[in-house]
Design a protein around this motif. Structure first.
Motif, PDB file in Angstrom:
ATOM      1  N   SER A  11      35.241  37.251  55.758  1.00 44.67           N
ATOM      2  CA  SER A  11      34.006  36.509  55.484  1.00 44.67           C
ATOM      3  C   SER A  11      33.072  37.312  54.587  1.00 44.67           C
ATOM      4  CB  SER A  11      33.292  36.159  56.790  1.00 44.67           C
ATOM      5  OG  SER A  11      34.066  35.278  57.554  1.00 44.67           O
ATOM      6  N   VAL A  12      32.950  38.599  54.858  1.00 41.17           N
ATOM      7  CA  VAL A  12      32.091  39.453  54.031  1.00 41.17           C
ATOM      8  C   VAL A  12      32.646  39.559  52.616  1.00 41.17           C
ATOM      9  CG1 VAL A  12      31.269  41.829  53.731  1.00 41.17           C
ATOM     10  CG2 VAL A  12      31.129  40.731  55.967  1.00 41.17           C
ATOM     11  N   MET A  13      33.960  39.670  52.487  1.00 48.47           N
ATOM     12  CA  MET A  13      34.568  39.726  51.160  1.00 48.47           C
ATOM     13  C   MET A  13      34.283  38.447  50.379  1.00 48.47           C
ATOM     14  SD  MET A  13      38.195  41.610  51.988  1.00 48.47           S
ATOM     15  CE  MET A  13      38.942  41.064  50.485  1.00 48.47           C
ATOM     16  N   TYR A  14      34.383  37.302  51.044  1.00 47.03           N
ATOM     17  CA  TYR A  14      34.095  36.031  50.369  1.00 47.03           C
ATOM     18  C   TYR A  14      32.611  35.953  50.005  1.00 47.03           C
ATOM     19  CZ  TYR A  14      34.527  31.109  49.175  1.00 47.03           C
ATOM     20  OH  TYR A  14      34.539  29.919  48.496  1.00 47.03           O
ATOM     21  N   TRP A  15      31.747  36.439  50.880  1.00 46.35           N
ATOM     22  CA  TRP A  15      30.310  36.433  50.607  1.00 46.35           C
ATOM     23  C   TRP A  15      29.996  37.288  49.378  1.00 46.35           C
ATOM     24  CZ3 TRP A  15      26.444  40.292  51.183  1.00 46.35           C
ATOM     25  CH2 TRP A  15      25.131  39.816  51.081  1.00 46.35           C
ATOM     26  N   ILE A  16      30.630  38.449  49.281  1.00 47.00           N
ATOM     27  CA  ILE A  16      30.436  39.313  48.112  1.00 47.00           C
ATOM     28  C   ILE A  16      30.939  38.622  46.848  1.00 47.00           C
ATOM     29  CG2 ILE A  16      31.196  41.473  47.024  1.00 47.00           C
ATOM     30  CD1 ILE A  16      31.108  42.718  49.862  1.00 47.00           C
ATOM     31  N   SER A  17      32.062  37.949  46.952  1.00 48.84           N
ATOM     32  CA  SER A  17      32.576  37.227  45.779  1.00 48.84           C
ATOM     33  C   SER A  17      31.649  36.078  45.388  1.00 48.84           C
ATOM     34  CB  SER A  17      34.000  36.721  46.031  1.00 48.84           C
ATOM     35  OG  SER A  17      34.005  35.646  46.933  1.00 48.84           O
ATOM     36  N   MET A  18      30.955  35.495  46.366  1.00 47.09           N
ATOM     37  CA  MET A  18      29.977  34.448  46.045  1.00 47.09           C
ATOM     38  C   MET A  18      28.812  35.030  45.251  1.00 47.09           C
ATOM     39  SD  MET A  18      29.865  32.294  49.616  1.00 47.09           S
ATOM     40  CE  MET A  18      28.256  31.648  49.274  1.00 47.09           C
ATOM     41  N   ILE A  19      28.374  36.219  45.623  1.00 49.30           N
ATOM     42  CA  ILE A  19      27.275  36.868  44.915  1.00 49.30           C
ATOM     43  C   ILE A  19      27.681  37.170  43.469  1.00 49.30           C
ATOM     44  CG2 ILE A  19      25.897  38.984  44.796  1.00 49.30           C
ATOM     45  CD1 ILE A  19      25.941  38.980  47.870  1.00 49.30           C
ATOM     46  N   MET A  20      28.951  37.516  43.287  1.00 48.85           N
ATOM     47  CA  MET A  20      29.446  37.852  41.955  1.00 48.85           C
ATOM     48  C   MET A  20      29.934  36.620  41.181  1.00 48.85           C
ATOM     49  SD  MET A  20      31.424  41.335  43.134  1.00 48.85           S
ATOM     50  CE  MET A  20      32.443  41.363  41.713  1.00 48.85           C
ATOM     51  N   PHE A  21      29.748  35.425  41.741  1.00 53.65           N
ATOM     52  CA  PHE A  21      30.152  34.155  41.127  1.00 53.65           C
ATOM     53  C   PHE A  21      31.653  34.082  40.840  1.00 53.65           C
ATOM     54  CE2 PHE A  21      25.670  34.647  39.887  1.00 53.65           C
ATOM     55  CZ  PHE A  21      25.167  33.517  40.517  1.00 53.65           C
ATOM     56  N   CYS A  22      32.452  34.680  41.686  1.00 54.62           N
ATOM     57  CA  CYS A  22      33.907  34.575  41.532  1.00 54.62           C
ATOM     58  C   CYS A  22      34.551  34.111  42.839  1.00 54.62           C
ATOM     59  CB  CYS A  22      34.504  35.892  41.045  1.00 54.62           C
ATOM     60  SG  CYS A  22      34.255  37.266  42.158  1.00 54.62           S
ATOM     61  N   ASP A  23      33.783  33.346  43.625  1.00 51.23           N
ATOM     62  CA  ASP A  23      34.322  32.849  44.885  1.00 51.23           C
ATOM     63  C   ASP A  23      35.448  31.845  44.668  1.00 51.23           C
ATOM     64  OD1 ASP A  23      32.185  31.333  43.830  1.00 51.23           O
ATOM     65  OD2 ASP A  23      32.011  30.212  45.694  1.00 51.23           O
ATOM     66  N   CYS A  24      35.446  31.149  43.509  1.00 50.81           N
ATOM     67  CA  CYS A  24      36.529  30.194  43.269  1.00 50.81           C
ATOM     68  C   CYS A  24      37.861  30.933  43.113  1.00 50.81           C
ATOM     69  CB  CYS A  24      36.237  29.317  42.060  1.00 50.81           C
ATOM     70  SG  CYS A  24      36.187  30.197  40.504  1.00 50.81           S
ATOM     71  N   CYS A  25      37.831  32.151  42.593  1.00 51.42           N
ATOM     72  CA  CYS A  25      39.070  32.931  42.460  1.00 51.42           C
ATOM     73  C   CYS A  25      39.590  33.366  43.826  1.00 51.42           C
ATOM     74  CB  CYS A  25      38.843  34.145  41.574  1.00 51.42           C
ATOM     75  SG  CYS A  25      38.457  33.727  39.878  1.00 51.42           S
ATOM     76  N   MET A  26      38.695  33.818  44.675  1.00 54.40           N
ATOM     77  CA  MET A  26      39.111  34.250  46.009  1.00 54.40           C
ATOM     78  C   MET A  26      39.557  33.042  46.842  1.00 54.40           C
ATOM     79  SD  MET A  26      37.226  36.913  48.443  1.00 54.40           S
ATOM     80  CE  MET A  26      38.006  37.499  49.911  1.00 54.40           C
ATOM     81  N   GLY A  27      38.835  31.928  46.710  1.00 57.64           N
ATOM     82  CA  GLY A  27      39.233  30.709  47.406  1.00 57.64           C
ATOM     83  C   GLY A  27      40.585  30.209  46.930  1.00 57.64           C
ATOM     84  N   ALA A  28      40.808  30.287  45.623  1.00 59.76           N
ATOM     85  CA  ALA A  28      42.094  29.853  45.069  1.00 59.76           C
ATOM     86  C   ALA A  28      43.230  30.758  45.546  1.00 59.76           C
ATOM     87  CB  ALA A  28      42.036  29.844  43.545  1.00 59.76           C
ATOM     88  N   TYR A  29      42.947  32.047  45.672  1.00 57.00           N
ATOM     89  CA  TYR A  29      43.958  32.972  46.189  1.00 57.00           C
ATOM     90  C   TYR A  29      44.342  32.602  47.626  1.00 57.00           C
ATOM     91  CZ  TYR A  29      46.131  37.166  48.026  1.00 57.00           C
ATOM     92  OH  TYR A  29      46.995  38.034  48.643  1.00 57.00           O
ATOM     93  N   GLY A  30      43.335  32.326  48.453  1.00 55.12           N
ATOM     94  CA  GLY A  30      43.607  31.925  49.832  1.00 55.12           C
ATOM     95  C   GLY A  30      44.375  30.619  49.909  1.00 55.12           C
ATOM     96  N   ARG A  31      44.019  29.679  49.039  1.00 52.34           N
ATOM     97  CA  ARG A  31      44.707  28.379  49.006  1.00 52.34           C
ATOM     98  C   ARG A  31      46.159  28.554  48.566  1.00 52.34           C
ATOM     99  NH1 ARG A  31      42.672  23.168  49.042  1.00 52.34           N
ATOM    100  NH2 ARG A  31      43.961  21.585  48.042  1.00 52.34           N
ATOM    101  N   THR A  32      46.388  29.424  47.592  1.00 51.90           N
ATOM    102  CA  THR A  32      47.749  29.680  47.126  1.00 51.90           C
ATOM    103  C   THR A  32      48.593  30.297  48.238  1.00 51.90           C
ATOM    104  OG1 THR A  32      46.961  29.971  44.866  1.00 51.90           O
ATOM    105  CG2 THR A  32      49.124  30.878  45.376  1.00 51.90           C
ATOM    106  N   MET A  33      48.023  31.239  48.993  1.00 50.05           N
ATOM    107  CA  MET A  33      48.756  31.851  50.099  1.00 50.05           C
ATOM    108  C   MET A  33      49.090  30.812  51.174  1.00 50.05           C
ATOM    109  SD  MET A  33      49.312  34.962  49.333  1.00 50.05           S
ATOM    110  CE  MET A  33      49.436  34.466  47.635  1.00 50.05           C
TER     111      MET A  33
END
Length: 143
Positions: A78-100
């Motif tokens: 959750s913290v990793m996703y929150w950090i990615s949201m701050i950096m505006f790259c949450d779609c990349c992390m979300g897409a990685y999770g969806r791919t897995m």
């Protein structure tokens, strides 16, 4: 002036064919690919998760990934996703999770589709992924 020549378009066609093959690998395997049990915009079936994914998407992402990995804790994810949201790259992390998730449960799709889904409607994607993991958990149909 340069004339049109078929030899100039051939490399582009080959490259596009290779990219298409890499992104849509389901026809290369003998396994039948599954579909998501809930549609992308079936958010009304799980309203609490949808509202949470709108307000606190990092929590839903962490819970989904923790369930997929059979892990009890979701704080780090959750913290990793929150950090990615701050950096505006949450779609990349979300897409990685969806791919897995797709690879684990043999659901058809591609990485490009996963990025597009999370870029356009991340709360709906997170809700769909959480619902998919929950339904797999209930039916005990692990791969």
């Amino acid at each position: 002036m340069m004339r049109y020549s078929p030899r100039h378009t051939a490399p582009k066609t080959i490259i596009l064919g290779i990219l298409y093959t890499l992104l849509n690998y389901s026809h290369l395997t003998n396994k039948k690919m599954n579909q998501f049990k809930n549609g992308l915009f079936d958010c009304q079936t799980n309203c609490c998760t949808f509202i949470t994914s709108v307000v606190l998407p990092c929590v839903v992402y962490g819970k989904t990934q923790a369930k997929m990995k059979d892990d009890e804790g979701c704080c780090i994810l959750s913290v990793m996703y929150w950090i990615s949201m701050i950096m505006f790259c949450d779609c990349c992390m979300g897409a990685y999770g969806r791919t897995m998730l797709r690879k684990r449960y043999h659901i058809e799709g591609s990485c490009v589709n996963d990025v597009a889904v999370h870029l356009c409607c991340s709360p709906c994607a997170l809700t769909q992924e959480y619902s998919e993991i929950s339904s797999m958990e209930v039916s005990h149909s692990y791969p």
